[in-house]
Design an enzyme around this catalytic site. Sequence first.
Site, PDB file in Angstrom:
ATOM      1  CB  SER A 173      12.352  18.027 -43.337  1.00 22.71           C
ATOM      2  OG  SER A 173      13.520  18.787 -43.160  1.00 22.71           O
ATOM      3  CG  ASP A 185       9.087  25.339 -43.469  1.00 26.37           C
ATOM      4  OD1 ASP A 185      10.140  25.788 -42.962  1.00 26.37           O
ATOM      5  OD2 ASP A 185       9.035  24.241 -44.058  1.00 26.37           O
ATOM      6  NE  ARG A 217      16.614  18.445 -31.777  1.00 28.62           N
ATOM      7  CZ  ARG A 217      15.950  17.986 -32.806  1.00 28.62           C
ATOM      8  NH1 ARG A 217      16.497  18.005 -34.006  1.00 28.62           N
ATOM      9  NH2 ARG A 217      14.736  17.502 -32.657  1.00 28.62           N
ATOM     10  CG  HIS A 232      11.111  22.730 -41.216  1.00 31.13           C
ATOM     11  ND1 HIS A 232      10.821  22.584 -42.548  1.00 31.13           N
ATOM     12  CD2 HIS A 232      11.961  21.707 -40.898  1.00 31.13           C
ATOM     13  CE1 HIS A 232      11.462  21.540 -43.040  1.00 31.13           C
ATOM     14  NE2 HIS A 232      12.162  20.989 -42.055  1.00 31.13           N
ATOM     15  CG  ASP A 233       9.345  20.940 -35.759  1.00 29.84           C
ATOM     16  OD1 ASP A 233      10.097  20.378 -36.585  1.00 29.84           O
ATOM     17  OD2 ASP A 233       9.666  21.123 -34.566  1.00 29.84           O
TER      18      ASP A 233
END
Length: 379
Positions: free
Chosen positions: A158, A323, A228, A356-357
């Site tokens: 990222s 992602d 968050r 994405h993680d």
Amino acid sequence: MSERIDTARSVGCVTPQEVAFPEPLRLAGGSELAAYTLCFETYGTLNAARSNAVLVCHALSGSHHVAGWYADDPDDVGWWDNLVGPGKPLDTERFFVVGVNNLGGCHGSTGPATIRPETGRPWGAAFPVVTVEDWVRAQARLADHLGIDAWAAVIGGSLGGMQALQWALDRPERVRHAIVLAAAPKLTAQNIAFNDVARQAILTDPDFHGGDFYAHGVHPVRGLRIARMLGHITYLSVDQMAEKFGRARRAGDLSYSFDVEFEIESYLRYQGDKFAASFDANTYLLMTKALDYFDPAHAYGDNLGAACARARARFLVVSFTTDWRFDPSRSREIVRALVENGKRVSYAEIDCPYGHDSFLIAHPHYHRVLAAYLGNIRP
């Protein structure tokens, strides 16, 4: 100790280090830091030739604590512990691994919460905006301090992947391999929009006080919590959220109220509360702006190929099918720009369900790809 730790393949108990740099650092935005401190950790042993060092660059909410645990908190496990350690893909029996908390961070390096010598108060809103280019300059000084002329590899996911790419472009003679994971050559308008909504949640929190909330003894918890929660939604895939939560409810009957009823609501609020209790709001603003500003092609008439022409490193670029924040087409843009310039680049598109993680997860195929590439790097 947390059950997540594989003690037989862990770097074990680690200790953060700090180094102060008294020399001024000129920033891309025109400001200057008269002096600053970087907090970092190292794992493994630097060889006699000082040629086996690997720099790990962290993403938005990461830190220098990449692997291992702390003596006073065994459950505080490094954010990439599944990847870094003896016998793991980034093998500390072969490599000397360095993790650093970026400038503007809130985990030991100089940032908004740091006391400013001129005033005796936290920097707060006066801390200058920093960019990926600024981080590379600061990290290069850390490499000098450690006696490392060139990194065997610079790796990150990222925002960390963007730093790995910037390293290869700005310091081509100091990077032998650049490993760019789940990244993009610049943000889309949609991604900038997500970041701005997150910042607005913080900026409009009554406890923010224009960034100088430290003097008021408060923290913009509500704004940081919402920021968050929004970010976390974008890090997960649709399928993962459906499989993990679906429309499961915490209780059987609907309450017809605005209380937490669905499991996904409970999960996001937990993540928001946990993050807001440990992260600095001003740092969050700085990190998202660094993401927005990253665009190495801008100085080359928006020609990414021209920007990549100066790279000398060999590249591994990895993307993940689910992602949608930085979808695989963005990684392929980087690959094409490198191929156009005859650069040596390997590309892997991993079918992984974690969105994405995924770059943080110990997915078998993903780890095999990294292990194979890193295993061919000769320290």
